[in-house]
Design an enzyme around this catalytic site. Sequence first.
Site, PDB file in Angstrom:
ATOM      1  N   GLY A 160      46.695   4.792  23.250  1.00 41.30           N
ATOM      2  CA  GLY A 160      45.980   3.866  22.387  1.00 41.30           C
ATOM      3  C   GLY A 160      46.558   2.470  22.502  1.00 41.30           C
ATOM      4  N   GLY A 166      48.687  -0.402  18.885  1.00 47.29           N
ATOM      5  CA  GLY A 166      49.226  -0.124  20.210  1.00 47.29           C
ATOM      6  C   GLY A 166      49.575  -1.376  20.992  1.00 47.29           C
ATOM      7  CB  SER A 167      47.811  -4.582  21.532  1.00 50.12           C
ATOM      8  OG  SER A 167      47.498  -4.905  20.191  1.00 50.12           O
ATOM      9  N   GLY A 174      45.006  -0.429  20.720  1.00 51.58           N
ATOM     10  CA  GLY A 174      44.237  -1.266  19.811  1.00 51.58           C
ATOM     11  C   GLY A 174      45.158  -2.221  19.073  1.00 51.58           C
ATOM     12  CE  LYS A 185      48.115   5.564   4.544  1.00 50.20           C
ATOM     13  NZ  LYS A 185      47.804   4.166   4.181  1.00 50.20           N
TER      14      LYS A 185
END
Length: 429
Positions: free
Chosen positions: A12, A17-18, A14, A206
């Site tokens: 990933g 991830g970037s 996005g 969560k």
Amino acid sequence: MRTRPLKVALLGCGVVGSEVARIMTTHADDLAQRIGAPVELAGVAVRRPSKVREGIDPALVTTDATALVKRGDIDVVVEVIGGIEPARSLITTAFEHGASVVSANKALLAQDGAALHAAAEEHGRDLYYEAAVAGAIPLIRPLRESLAGDKVNRVLGIVNGTTNFILDKMDSTGAGYQEALDEATALGYAEADPTADVEGFDAAAKAAILAGIAFHTRVRLDDVHREGMTEVTAADFRSAKEMGCTIKLLAICERARDGASVTARVHPAMIPLSHPLASVRGAYNAVFVESDAAGQLMFYGPGAGGSPTASAVLGDLVAVCRNKLNGTTGPGESAYAALPVSPMGDVVTRYHISLDVADKPGVLAQVATVFAEHGVSIDTVRQSGKDGEASLVVVTHRAFDAALTGTVEALRKLDTVRGVASIMRVEGE
């Protein structure tokens, strides 16, 4: 320092991830010093390979995530694609082929955390997921390591920034729900489809993770009682202010007073302005932990976003890489207590009930009788009326949720009750 790098596969690329890739590159020297070896981004699995990704070598980009995690030379897989599949299969495949995993996937961990932990243990790998619960806020590691010698009794928190922004806007400006949601969407705090946030699904996942860690018990998403906040109104906030309270969407995980069971729930609630969580504004998160020895602790900070979440991912990456170099693994699942998860009806708390009633003699007595018949004690009553219509606000003492549910069902059947305008739990007292 070892010169051969530890190889990292990123699933990933996005928003999160970037940022993980960027930090790995820009902080490479510092990370190497902290770990004891360089870390190398060895591959990035994406869905759209043609998209330009600044700072990432196109030669590393692939659409074949399965082949990437099967390579055998990968030391750590960072999973930030989300969802159940293919994330679940990719994580288990990574374990089978020698890699430890760092994940931010709350939905998967809430649903299948036990199976993933078992797979990690079977293959002698790490599974870390600090970023799955509250963004940059260190929470999972303190619960399972710093408080490992203590007994946690309650975890009470704001774990969704979108809903907190909306409720804070309603509180501070008097806006209605839709108006506040529209502003959150325009500012990028809310997704185009905000259902997962405003209906409490995100917070419930969560809560399942937090309850499992805090109480050493397997708690799945299906065990968490969930209510959204779409029915909260400006009138509810006016009533809350009259009580010296505000309204928050809370994730609440509790150990029963006799210690024999636990509960996990997500719902809107009134909390006193004196409570630390009442002052959490905007899109921030905060979690209040109560334990026997440490007492009361609060963890506060940005709970979402690319950089904050990447910070938590990188913290886990450093820990997992250190373990890899030392030939060890960190803490795995701790579910030895195996406490039963009680239904919502067993929860004991206070309630704020707003009723639309006929403005005539005897109504209050009828309402009070219904509360008494169901074993729910009334703390305060406030009544106002005009032209045959009236509003009756009842605040109860602590009572079982099941008793309150029975009370409301009976109230709806009274001829003098035109409608139940609002039911709100009162927490944090």
